[in-house]
Design a protein around this motif. Structure first.
Motif, short mmCIF file in Angstrom:
data_model
loop_
_atom_site.label_atom_id
_atom_site.label_comp_id
_atom_site.label_asym_id
_atom_site.label_seq_id
_atom_site.Cartn_x
_atom_site.Cartn_y
_atom_site.Cartn_z
N LYS A 204 0.86 -1.21 0.00
CA LYS A 204 0.00 0.00 0.00
C LYS A 204 0.88 1.24 0.00
O LYS A 204 0.50 2.31 -0.45
CB LYS A 204 -0.89 0.01 1.24
CG LYS A 204 -2.08 -0.92 1.07
CD LYS A 204 -3.08 -0.70 2.19
CE LYS A 204 -4.20 -1.70 2.10
NZ LYS A 204 -4.48 -2.35 3.37
N LEU A 205 2.06 1.08 0.57
CA LEU A 205 3.08 2.13 0.53
C LEU A 205 4.34 1.49 -0.05
O LEU A 205 4.71 0.38 0.33
CB LEU A 205 3.35 2.64 1.95
CG LEU A 205 4.49 3.65 2.10
CD1 LEU A 205 4.19 4.94 1.33
CD2 LEU A 205 4.71 4.00 3.59
N ARG A 206 4.94 2.21 -1.00
CA ARG A 206 6.14 1.63 -1.63
C ARG A 206 7.30 2.61 -1.62
O ARG A 206 7.11 3.80 -1.84
CB ARG A 206 5.84 1.28 -3.09
CG ARG A 206 4.93 0.12 -3.27
CD ARG A 206 4.64 -0.14 -4.74
NE ARG A 206 3.70 -1.24 -4.84
CZ ARG A 206 4.03 -2.53 -4.88
NH1 ARG A 206 5.31 -2.86 -4.85
NH2 ARG A 206 3.12 -3.48 -4.95
N LEU A 207 8.48 2.06 -1.40
CA LEU A 207 9.69 2.84 -1.63
C LEU A 207 10.15 2.49 -3.04
O LEU A 207 10.19 1.32 -3.43
CB LEU A 207 10.78 2.48 -0.63
CG LEU A 207 10.72 3.23 0.71
CD1 LEU A 207 11.92 2.87 1.56
CD2 LEU A 207 10.64 4.74 0.53
N SER A 208 10.46 3.55 -3.79
CA SER A 208 10.83 3.37 -5.18
C SER A 208 12.26 3.87 -5.39
O SER A 208 12.74 4.73 -4.65
CB SER A 208 9.86 4.20 -6.03
OG SER A 208 10.33 4.34 -7.34
#
Ligand code: KIV
Ligand code: ZN
Length: 546
Positions: A204-208
Motif C-alpha cells: 500500500k506504501l512503496r519505496l521506489s
C-alpha cells in the motif's frame, strides 16, 4: 503477504530527455502500447507543464494506452500539478508524480529555499495532488546527496500528506550499491518505526528507486535497493535517459528472473514480476528505431552480440549444451536466429553446425577439408563471415567442375567529367555457350562492371528488366596487405528470384577486377546450386580418397 515488484518505465519522460531524442505523438503511443505488452506496471508518459506537445502526449497516452498506470510528472507547485492532472486524468489508472529536490546543493543553488520551506512545499504539493488523484508518487530529487535525517523527515511528510509511492532518486548517478542499500534500509526502518510496516509489507506504501548511470552503476544500485526493501524500480528501455542514462529495465527484469534463487534466499520471498520477457528485444528495437539511439552491440540482453558466440571453444560448448556458456535462453528475451556467429575464432564444430543447419550432410573428411579452406581462404579475409561463404566452400568441393563462367578480359574507364559516366567492357568465357562480351555504364566503375557482366550473362540487377533478376545482398571490399599496391579482396552475396543466396570472393591487385571475380564466383555457385544443390542435400557427402 509480500508485494510484487512494480516496474515503472520512464522511457517517454526521462528517456526522451536524452540529448537529440524527440519522439512524435504516434511513436509515443506505439511505445506506450508496447510497454503494456511487455508488462510494465507504470508508464511515465511525460511532463505536461513543459510544452503543449508533452501535454498532448500525456493526454493521448492516458486515453489510448490501457492496461497500465499512466503517470504525469509535476514539480511541487500547484500549477504543475493541475496541468499534470488535466493531462493524465483520462487514464483508467492515473498517477501524479510530483518532485522537489532535498539536497543542500539543490536547495541553496537551484531552489534558493531553506529546508523548512521545502518541507512545507512537499506537504502542500502532495496534499494538493492527493485531492485530485488517489495515486500520488513523491520524489525527493537528488536524494542520494541529501542529509539522511532531513531526507527521512521529507519522506515522512510526503507519506502523511498522502503519497503512496516514495521515490528516492540517485539523480546524478552518484551513489554506490552498498551506500544505496544502507540508505533504503535506513528509510524502511524509519517508516516502520513510524508505524508504516504493514503498508510497506502489503504494497500500500512503496519505496521506489530511480537511478542514473553516470558511474555505470544504475542497474547495480537498483538491484541493491531491491535487497534493502524497495518495491518499485524505475528505469528505461535500453537505459536511455539524461546524460549517461537511467537504469536499463530489461536488465533489471532479467536479473530478477535469472537470479530468482538468490533473491528468494536474501528476501525470504519471491520478487514476482508480471512480464512477458519475449517482448524485450522487440521493444528495445522499437525504442532504438524511434529515438535513433543505437544499442551498443555488447549491451547486456538486447545488444546484437549479447548472445553471439564466436570463439571456437564457446561455440563447441553451446552446440553440445547451451547452458555451458549461456545463462539465459536468447529466445526467452525475444531473440530469433542462431547464437553461433562465424568469425575468425570459429572452430570445426561451428562450421559443421552451420552447414548442417542449412540442410547439408557430410562425413568427417569433408568437414576437415572445408575447415582447412575456411582457415586459409576466408577467416582472415572477411570481417563478417556470413554462412554463404562457408557453404560456398562446400559447393566448390562438389560442384566446381560445373562452374560455367570465368573472366577473360575487362576494361573499365572511370575518370569522367560532365555528363559522361563510368564505362566497362567485360569479356567472359561461358563453358556452355562460348565467349560473351558486353558493356555497361554505371554511377561508379564497379556499378558499370557489374552491369556489363550481368548483361553478358543474361542477368540484371533491375527487377523490371525481364531478364533473370539478381539482387546484391552484401558487398564488401578490404585490403589484404598494407600500402597502395595492396591486394584487394571483395566479398559478394547475391540472391536470385527464388531466394537462393550464394557468396563469392575475388582477389586482385585491382579492386574492380576483384569485384568482378567475386560476382562471377557467386553466379557460378548460384547456377550450380540451382541445378544440383537439392540432389546433393539428399545424400551424405564424402570425398574420394586422393
Ligand atoms: O532523476 C531524477 O531525480 C528524476 C526525478 C524527476 C524523478 O528524474
Ligand atoms: Zn531521472
Amino acid at each position: 503477504m509480500n508485494p510484487r515488484i512494480i516496474l515503472f518505465d520512464t522511457t517517454l519522460r526521462d528517456g526522451e530527455q536524452s540529448p537529440g531524442v524527440a519522439l512524435d505523438l504516434k511513436q509515443k503511443v506505439e511505445i506506450g502500447k508496447a510497454l503494456v505488452e511487455l508488462g510494465i506496471d507504470v508508464i511515465e508518459a511525460g511532463f505536461p507543464i513543459t510544452s503543449p506537445g508533452d501535454f498532448e502526449a500525456v493526454k493521448t497516452i492516458a486515453k489510448e494506452v490501457k492496461g497500465a498506470t499512466i503517470a504525469a510528472l509535476a514539480r511541487a507547485n500547484q500549477k504543475d500539478i493541475e496541468v499534470a492532472w488535466e493531462a493524465v486524468k483520462y487514464s483508467d489508472s492515473p498517477r501524479i508524480h510530483t518532485f522537489i529536490a532535498t539536497s543542500d546543493i539543490h536547495l541553496k543553488y537551484k531552489l534558493k529555499k531553506t529546508r523548512e520551506q521545502v518541507l512545507e512545499l512537499t506537504e502542500q504539493a502532495v496534499k494538493y495532488a492527493k485531492s485530485l488523484c488517489p495515486d500520488v508518487e513523491f520524489s525527493a530529487e537528488d536524494a542520494t546527496r541529501s542529509d539522511w535525517d532531513y531526507l527521512a523527515s521529507v519522506v515522512l511528510v510526503a507519506v502523511k500528506a498522502g503519497a503512496t509511492t516514495i521515490n528516492i532518486p540517485d539523480t546524478v548517478g552518484y551513489t554506490v550499491p552498498q551506500e544505496y542499500y544502507n540508505l533504503i534500509k535506513f528509510l524502511v526502518e524509519k517508516l516502520c518505526k513510524e508505524g508504516y510496516e504493514e503498508e510497506l509489507k502489503t504494497g500500500k506504501l512503496r519505496l521506489s528507486v530511480h537511478c542514473h548511470n553516470d558511474l555505470g552503476l544504475a542497474v547495480a544500485n537498483s538491484v541493491s535497493a531491491i535487497l534493502a526493501g524497495a518495491t518499485q524500480i524505475e528505469g528505461t528501455i535500453n537505459g536511455i535517459g539524461e546524460r549517461a542514462g537511467n537504469a536499463a529495465l530489461e536488465e533489471i527484469i532479467m536479473i530478477l528472473k535469472t537470479r530468482k534463487d538468490f533473491f528468494e534466499k536474501e528476501l525470504g520471498y519471491t520478487p514476482e514480476l508480471n512480464v512477458n520477457t519475449r517482448k524485450i528485444v522487440p521493444i528495445s528495437q522499437l525504442v532504438s528505431k524511434y529515438t535513433g539511439m543505437i544499442v551498443q552491440p555488447n549491451k547486456a540482453i538486447v545488444g546484437a552480440n549479447a548472445f553471439a558466440h564466436e570463439s571456437g571453444i564457446h561455440q563447441h560448448g553451446i552446440i553440445c549444451e547451451r547452458s555451458t556458456y549461456e545463462i539465459i535462453d536468447p529466445a526467452e528475451v525475444g531473440w530469433t536466429g542462431s547464437a553461433i556467429v562465424l568469425g575468425k575464432h570459429s572452430g570445426r564444430h561451428a562450421i559443421g553446425f552451420k552447414l548442417r543447419s542449412r540442410g547439408w550432410n557430410f562425413d568427417d573428411k569433408v568437414l576437415t577439408r572445408i575447415f582447412e579452406k575456411f582457415r586459409h581462404e576466408i577467416k582472415d579475409v572477411l570481417k563478417k563471415i556470413d554462412e554463404e561463404y562457408v557453404e560456398g566452400i562446400l559447393l566448390d568441393l562438389f560442384l566446381e567442375r560445373e562452374y560455367r563462367y570465368s573472366l577473360v578480359a575487362s576494361q573499365v574507364i572511370s575518370v569522367c567529367s560532365g555528363s559522361l559516366k563510368p564505362f566497362a567492357q567485360i569479356e567472359i568465357e561461358d563453358r556452355k555457350e562460348g565467349r560473351k562480351v558486353s558493356i555497361g555504364l554505371g554511377v561508379g566503375p564497379i556499378d558499370a562492371a557489374y552491369k556489363a557482366a550481368a548483361e553478358a550473362l543474361g542477368y540484371s540487377f533491375d527487377k523490371e528488366s525481364g531478364k533473370k533478376y539478381i539482387k546484391l545482398i552484401d558487398f564488401s571490399i578490404s585490403a589484404l596487405t598494407g600500402g597502395t599496391s595492396a591486394e584487394g579482396v571483395c566479398g559478394v552475396i547475391i540472391e536470385n528470384e527464388k531466394g537462393i543466396r550464394t557468396a563469392g570472393l575475388g582477389r586482385d591487385g585491382d579492386i574492380v577486377i576483384a569485384s568482378i571475380k567475386a560476382l562471377l564466383k557467386a553466379l557460378n555457385r548460384l547456377e550450380a546450386f540451382e541445378e544440383k544443390g537439392e540432389f546433393l542435400k539428399n545424400q551424405v557427402l564424402s570425398l574420394k580418397e586422393e
